[in-house]
Write an enzyme that holds these catalytic residues in place. Structure first.
Site, mmCIF file in Angstrom:
data_model
loop_
_atom_site.group_PDB
_atom_site.id
_atom_site.type_symbol
_atom_site.label_atom_id
_atom_site.label_comp_id
_atom_site.label_asym_id
_atom_site.label_seq_id
_atom_site.Cartn_x
_atom_site.Cartn_y
_atom_site.Cartn_z
ATOM 1 N N SER A 1 0.706 7.491 13.786
ATOM 2 C CA SER A 1 0.879 8.383 12.633
ATOM 3 C C SER A 1 1.448 9.739 13.055
ATOM 4 O O SER A 1 1.103 10.270 14.109
ATOM 5 C CB SER A 1 -0.473 8.601 11.953
ATOM 6 O OG SER A 1 -0.388 9.651 11.006
ATOM 7 N N TYR B 1 6.382 11.427 8.599
ATOM 8 C CA TYR B 1 6.424 12.059 7.281
ATOM 9 C C TYR B 1 7.465 13.151 7.419
ATOM 10 O O TYR B 1 7.385 13.968 8.348
ATOM 11 C CB TYR B 1 5.082 12.716 6.949
ATOM 12 C CG TYR B 1 3.992 11.770 6.492
ATOM 13 C CD1 TYR B 1 4.189 10.926 5.408
ATOM 14 C CD2 TYR B 1 2.756 11.759 7.127
ATOM 15 C CE1 TYR B 1 3.174 10.074 4.975
ATOM 16 C CE2 TYR B 1 1.734 10.923 6.690
ATOM 17 C CZ TYR B 1 1.954 10.081 5.616
ATOM 18 O OH TYR B 1 0.950 9.245 5.199
ATOM 19 N N THR C 1 7.656 6.985 6.187
ATOM 20 C CA THR C 1 6.779 6.692 5.041
ATOM 21 C C THR C 1 7.317 7.420 3.817
ATOM 22 O O THR C 1 7.466 8.644 3.833
ATOM 23 C CB THR C 1 5.328 7.124 5.339
ATOM 24 O OG1 THR C 1 4.864 6.354 6.455
ATOM 25 C CG2 THR C 1 4.413 6.869 4.148
ATOM 26 N N LYS D 1 8.572 2.642 5.041
ATOM 27 C CA LYS D 1 7.221 2.156 4.715
ATOM 28 C C LYS D 1 6.820 2.682 3.340
ATOM 29 O O LYS D 1 6.912 3.891 3.085
ATOM 30 C CB LYS D 1 6.219 2.646 5.761
ATOM 31 C CG LYS D 1 4.761 2.333 5.444
ATOM 32 C CD LYS D 1 3.858 2.695 6.617
ATOM 33 C CE LYS D 1 2.410 2.349 6.363
ATOM 34 N NZ LYS D 1 1.703 3.316 5.523
ATOM 35 N N HIS E 1 0.247 1.828 0.626
ATOM 36 C CA HIS E 1 -0.521 2.826 1.380
ATOM 37 C C HIS E 1 -2.011 2.455 1.361
ATOM 38 O O HIS E 1 -2.884 3.332 1.355
ATOM 39 C CB HIS E 1 -0.300 4.221 0.790
ATOM 40 C CG HIS E 1 -0.245 5.329 1.810
ATOM 41 N ND1 HIS E 1 0.916 5.904 2.239
ATOM 42 C CD2 HIS E 1 -1.228 5.974 2.486
ATOM 43 C CE1 HIS E 1 0.656 6.865 3.124
ATOM 44 N NE2 HIS E 1 -0.645 6.914 3.301
HETATM 45 C C1 FMN Z 1 -7.718 6.811 6.683
HETATM 46 C C2 FMN Z 1 -6.291 6.375 6.509
HETATM 47 C C3 FMN Z 1 -5.269 7.190 6.971
HETATM 48 C C4 FMN Z 1 -3.927 6.790 6.813
HETATM 49 N N1 FMN Z 1 -2.935 7.583 7.326
HETATM 50 C C5 FMN Z 1 -1.643 7.187 7.191
HETATM 51 C C6 FMN Z 1 -0.602 7.962 7.778
HETATM 52 O O1 FMN Z 1 -0.832 8.972 8.431
HETATM 53 N N2 FMN Z 1 0.680 7.537 7.583
HETATM 54 C C7 FMN Z 1 0.976 6.404 6.857
HETATM 55 O O2 FMN Z 1 2.156 6.063 6.712
HETATM 56 N N3 FMN Z 1 0.004 5.647 6.338
HETATM 57 C C8 FMN Z 1 -1.288 5.999 6.482
HETATM 58 N N4 FMN Z 1 -2.279 5.210 5.980
HETATM 59 C C9 FMN Z 1 -1.929 3.932 5.310
HETATM 60 C C10 FMN Z 1 -1.894 2.788 6.338
HETATM 61 O O3 FMN Z 1 -0.814 2.940 7.224
HETATM 62 C C11 FMN Z 1 -1.744 1.418 5.671
HETATM 63 O O4 FMN Z 1 -0.648 1.428 4.799
HETATM 64 C C12 FMN Z 1 -2.999 0.961 4.917
HETATM 65 O O5 FMN Z 1 -4.188 1.419 5.530
HETATM 66 C C13 FMN Z 1 -3.007 -0.569 4.890
HETATM 67 O O6 FMN Z 1 -4.079 -1.050 4.148
HETATM 68 P P1 FMN Z 1 -5.461 -1.567 4.787
HETATM 69 O O7 FMN Z 1 -6.222 -0.354 5.195
HETATM 70 O O8 FMN Z 1 -6.063 -2.300 3.635
HETATM 71 O O9 FMN Z 1 -5.154 -2.487 5.950
HETATM 72 C C14 FMN Z 1 -3.624 5.570 6.148
HETATM 73 C C15 FMN Z 1 -4.667 4.753 5.706
HETATM 74 C C16 FMN Z 1 -5.987 5.119 5.884
HETATM 75 C C17 FMN Z 1 -7.083 4.189 5.436
#
Ligand code: FMN
Length: 317
Positions: free
Chosen positions: A58, A86, A112, A186, A210
């Site tokens: 990330s 980002y 993203t 993404k 997301h």
């Molecule tokens: C706590 C948390 C932080 C996240 N931070 C980011 C991030 O910094 N950048 C991003 O593109 N997606 C972020 N995501 C989304 C994840 O990359 C991903 O799309 C998502 O968690 C997938 O679903 P799942 O948790 O059901 O496997 C985050 C998700 C969570 C739960």
């Protein structure tokens, strides 16, 4: 049933070019992992590398991207090493972040595009969420603060302020022109966006909502994925995330058109419970379950997993 040639389902041609994975699982970018465990992203990265899974770090990682890369690149059986971006309001700062990722050895950029602002997260607000002391987005240190534009009467802080920095198709082209690395998007959920991304020559799409953290009632990725696969054909590599919890989910995603999946929360739970070992355990479980699911559905190779695996010959479209 055919027998898999080497016993292990291999997966080829994840961008860039041909990357062969031992199994089609990557760790999704998840911000601030030192909140879950003191080792944070180091633990997740190490676990991914030793389990042959891909890693998408990330932008908001809580450890330096260069240190993560060093750790991963030293592991011979590692999977792909990608950096999630980002776009920052300061494009010069974003460009320097890209240069750092290139120099450190990252192999693709994942832009993203679905979170120009946070979703309405009620529980987060109710809990009064704040980052704990000592945890921050260290790779964004030095980012100049956003200067909110002076709003005139009738203007909106969101539409006339924050969203001015949101990614546009022009920014995608800007990024592609800036870097030698393949760029994946993404957060794509609409066929029209998929078509436009394909026309711009992006290296792949991650079909994602997301993890449901941005827009309530956004469609499930399992519903969207086959439609996007139909739209872009086999030419553009598709990955998917959201709700992947078991090996059967990985197989279903492949059957619906994905070349690989990303997992988010499951590995963060592993991380919080047992650090690197916890993440490695989650990955190993997923891989074992996935291979069992392949065997029990008569799929010797991933190419054999198509929509008919789920729906018979009358696959809904
Ligand atoms: C706590 C948390 C932080 C996240 N931070 C980011 C991030 O910094 N950048 C991003 O593109 N997606 C972020 N995501 C989304 C994840 O990359 C991903 O799309 C998502 O968690 C997938 O679903 P799942 O948790 O059901 O496997 C985050 C998700 C969570 C739960």
């Amino acid at each position: 049933m055919n027998r898999p040639p080497g016993g292990v389902p291999r997966l080829a041609q994840i961008p860039p070019g041909v990357v062969t994975l031992a199994h089609p699982v990557l760790l999704a970018p998840v911000a601030y992992q030192r909140m879950a465990h003191p080792d944070g992203e180091f633990a997740s990265a190490l676990a991914a590398a030793v389990q042959g899974a891909g890693l998408v770090l990330s932008t908001q990682a809580s450890v330096l991207l260069e240190d993560v890369a060093r750790l991963v690149l030293a592991e011979p059986q590692r999977g792909p090493l990608w950096m999630q971006l980002y776009l920052q309001h300061d494009r010069g700062f974003t460009a320097e972040l890209v240069r750092r990722a290139e120099r450190a050895g990252y192999e693709a950029l994942v832009l993203t595009v679905d979170a120009p602002t946070s979703g309405a997260r009620d529980r987060e607000r109710r809990a009064g969420f704040r980052l704990p002391p000592g945890v921050s987005a260290v790779n964004l240190a030095g980012l100049p603060p956003v200067t909110p534009p002076a709003l005139e009467a009738g203007q909106s802080a969101l539409f006339d302020g924050l969203l001015r920095g949101a990614a546009t198709w022009r920014d995608v082209e800007w990024l592609q022109g800036l870097t030698r690395l393949p760029v994946l998007l993404k957060g794509v959920l609409h066929e029209d966006d998929a078509r436009q991304a394909a026309a711009l020559g992006v290296a792949g799409l991650i079909v994602s909502n997301h993890g449901g953290r941005t827009l309530d009632t956004a469609p499930a990725t399992a519903w969207v994925l086959p439609r996007i696969a139909d739209t872009v054909g086999g030419g553009l590599p598709l990955l998917v995330d959201g709700g992947i919890r078991r090996g059967t989910d990985v197989l279903k995603a492949v059957a619906l058109g994905a070349r690989a999946v990303l997992v988010g929360r499951p590995y963060v739970h592993g991380l919080a419970t047992a650090g690197a070992q916890g993440v490695a355990h989650v990955l190993r479980l997923l891989r074992d379950e996935f291979e069992i699911a392949m065997a029990l559905t008569g799929c010797a190779t991933l190419a054999e997993a198509g929509p008919s695996l789920l729906f018979g010959r009358s696959a809904p479209r």
